[in-house]
Motif scaffolding. Structure first.
Motif, PDB file in Angstrom:
ATOM      1  N   UNK A 107       0.833  -1.342  -0.098  1.00  0.00           N
ATOM      2  CA  UNK A 107       0.085   0.021  -0.004  1.00  0.00           C
ATOM      3  C   UNK A 107       0.840   1.285   0.005  1.00  0.00           C
ATOM      4  N   UNK A 108       2.024   1.131   0.708  1.00  0.00           N
ATOM      5  CA  UNK A 108       2.755   2.506   0.690  1.00  0.00           C
ATOM      6  C   UNK A 108       3.705   2.738  -0.216  1.00  0.00           C
ATOM      7  N   UNK A 109       3.895   4.010  -0.788  1.00  0.00           N
ATOM      8  CA  UNK A 109       4.752   4.184  -1.685  1.00  0.00           C
ATOM      9  C   UNK A 109       6.253   3.897  -1.289  1.00  0.00           C
ATOM     10  N   UNK A 110       6.591   4.220  -0.261  1.00  0.00           N
ATOM     11  CA  UNK A 110       7.947   4.047   0.241  1.00  0.00           C
ATOM     12  C   UNK A 110       8.285   2.374   0.325  1.00  0.00           C
ATOM     13  N   UNK A 111       7.394   1.645   0.885  1.00  0.00           N
ATOM     14  CA  UNK A 111       7.241   0.242   0.666  1.00  0.00           C
ATOM     15  C   UNK A 111       7.510  -0.349  -0.648  1.00  0.00           C
ATOM     16  N   UNK A 112       6.902   0.378  -1.365  1.00  0.00           N
ATOM     17  CA  UNK A 112       7.076  -0.342  -3.083  1.00  0.00           C
ATOM     18  C   UNK A 112       8.340  -0.038  -3.617  1.00  0.00           C
ATOM     19  N   UNK A 113       8.877   1.268  -3.210  1.00  0.00           N
ATOM     20  CA  UNK A 113      10.133   1.903  -3.744  1.00  0.00           C
ATOM     21  C   UNK A 113      11.359   0.602  -3.138  1.00  0.00           C
ATOM     22  N   UNK A 114      11.178   0.540  -1.821  1.00  0.00           N
ATOM     23  CA  UNK A 114      12.258  -0.119  -1.281  1.00  0.00           C
ATOM     24  C   UNK A 114      12.272  -1.682  -1.724  1.00  0.00           C
ATOM     25  N   UNK A 115      11.219  -1.963  -1.878  1.00  0.00           N
ATOM     26  CA  UNK A 115      11.024  -3.398  -2.558  1.00  0.00           C
ATOM     27  C   UNK A 115      11.539  -3.567  -4.005  1.00  0.00           C
ATOM     28  N   UNK A 116      11.342  -2.559  -4.752  1.00  0.00           N
ATOM     29  CA  UNK A 116      11.630  -2.588  -6.263  1.00  0.00           C
ATOM     30  C   UNK A 116      13.306  -2.147  -6.460  1.00  0.00           C
ATOM     31  N   UNK A 117      13.620  -1.407  -5.390  1.00  0.00           N
ATOM     32  CA  UNK A 117      15.220  -0.878  -5.403  1.00  0.00           C
ATOM     33  C   UNK A 117      16.272  -2.150  -5.000  1.00  0.00           C
ATOM     34  N   UNK A 118      15.577  -3.084  -4.315  1.00  0.00           N
ATOM     35  CA  UNK A 118      16.497  -4.298  -3.767  1.00  0.00           C
ATOM     36  C   UNK A 118      16.517  -5.131  -4.999  1.00  0.00           C
ATOM     37  N   UNK A 119      15.648  -5.142  -5.816  1.00  0.00           N
ATOM     38  CA  UNK A 119      15.543  -6.095  -7.162  1.00  0.00           C
ATOM     39  C   UNK A 119      16.023  -5.510  -8.387  1.00  0.00           C
ATOM     40  N   UNK A 120      16.016  -4.071  -8.308  1.00  0.00           N
ATOM     41  CA  UNK A 120      16.276  -3.281  -9.569  1.00  0.00           C
ATOM     42  C   UNK A 120      17.738  -3.683 -10.201  1.00  0.00           C
ATOM     43  N   UNK A 121      18.782  -3.698  -9.207  1.00  0.00           N
ATOM     44  CA  UNK A 121      20.127  -3.769  -9.567  1.00  0.00           C
ATOM     45  C   UNK A 121      20.346  -5.418 -10.112  1.00  0.00           C
ATOM     46  N   UNK A 122      19.670  -6.431  -9.531  1.00  0.00           N
ATOM     47  CA  UNK A 122      19.816  -7.728  -9.922  1.00  0.00           C
ATOM     48  C   UNK A 122      19.376  -7.872 -11.382  1.00  0.00           C
ATOM     49  N   UNK A 123      18.008  -7.282 -11.443  1.00  0.00           N
ATOM     50  CA  UNK A 123      17.371  -7.438 -12.959  1.00  0.00           C
ATOM     51  C   UNK A 123      18.177  -6.934 -14.040  1.00  0.00           C
TER      52      UNK A 123
END
Length: 317
Positions: free
Chosen positions: A229-245
């Motif tokens: 639900x939170x934008x900050x939560x979404x951003x943190x989750x995506x950032x942990x995977x963006x580099x790997x992807x």
């Protein structure tokens, strides 16, 4: 078949970058700088993760193994490329060529499996956070890492054995920047359709299955992240995977086009370009992607440097 059917060709000539001409010196400097940056960057990440207790988590465990793998992956090809840019004699022995091909492919396959293990780790961390600590234990991490290395080093054995049995006679110039199965097969003086088929089957299995597994993992991750639900939560989750992807797409994008094919070659220049992407560019950008996009790693690097600086000043006094 004679046991020494390659005796008429004791060595090959690696043509490398034949069209560079007078720019050879500049290319050597560029490649040397890229190699030094790759070694320093990956070594720094490996040592910082090993020395900093705050980074002793499954995700960073896999990142450190990837950095360690990249050191060896680049060592199989780039030093020989550098030597050939300086030397007029660009030869490599038959056994040396087979060894280079074997280690390059075994380390490449290990990287495919390792990137898959990293995707599974991120899937568990984001999609099953409550079960994650119980599932991804240090023992499981160690077993997964060992499995990646073992499977990787077993994969190219059959391909190398088949190539070693081929007769090579007459023309001995390898139209590539390092020894590899496609350019070697094009030099054999007999039908190599069996080799091409075996290479295609093994490469398609390793590359496509691991890539599919990674994409499914990320599909589920994106689905789970969008529910946050939170934008900050979404951003943190995506950032942990963006580099790997990012690493996954660069690496798999080039090797799928190069190795999952039933033709020996599309175009020599295209093959060389793709080879530079997965043998030089991917190991080069890994430290940049993992450090610049990762605040925890940057903090750990600063902590490690600061601690060493403190120790040095205290011993000086």
């Amino acid at each position: 078949m004679e046991p020494h059917n390659h005796s008429s060709l004791a060595e090959f000539v690696l043509l490398g970058f034949p069209s560079v001409g007078h720019a050879r010196g500049w290319l050597f400097v560029l490649l040397l700088l890229a190699y030094l940056f790759t070694i320093c960057g990956n070594m720094l990440i490996f040592l910082v993760i090993r020395l900093d207790a705050a980074l002793h988590t499954p995700m960073y465990h896999f990142v450190s193994i990837l950095s360690f793998l990249e050191l060896w992956y680049t060592a199989t090809t780039i030093p020989k490329m550098l030597a050939n840019l300086l030397s007029d004699k660009k030869t490599i022995s038959f056994s040396g060529c087979l060894l280079q091909t074997y280690f390059f492919h075994s380390l490449g396959a290990s990287e495919c499996y390792l990137l898959t293990a990293m995707a599974y780790d991120r899937y568990l961390a984001i999609c099953r956070p409550l079960h994650y600590p119980a599932i991804m234990t240090p023992m499981l991490c160690a077993r997964m890492a060992a499995g990646c290395w073992t499977c990787g080093f077993l994969c190219p054995i059959s391909e190398v054995i088949l190539v070693s049995q081929l007769p090579f006679c007459g023309y001995n110039e390898i139209q590539h920047i390092f020894c590899d199965f496609p350019p070697l097969l094009s030099l054999a003086c007999k039908d190599t359709s069996t080799n091409v088929l075996v290479d295609f089957a093994i490469n398609a299995f390793i590359i496509l299955v691991t890539f599919l597994f990674i994409m499914v993992s990320y599909g589920r991750i994106i689905g789970a992240v969008l529910k946050i639900k939170t934008t900050a939560g979404r951003k943190k989750a995506f950032s942990t995977c963006a580099s790997h992807l990012t690493v996954v797409l660069i690496f798999f994008g080039s090797i799928i086009f190069m190795y999952v094919r039933l033709k020996k070659s599309y175009s020599l220049n295209l093959d060389r370009t793709l080879a530079v992407v997965y043998s030089v560019l991917t190991p080069l950008v890994n430290p940049v992607i993992y450090s610049l996009r990762n605040k925890e790693l940057i903090k750990a690097i600063k902590r490690t440097i600061f601690r060493k600086g403190e120790r040095a000043s205290s011993t000086h006094h």
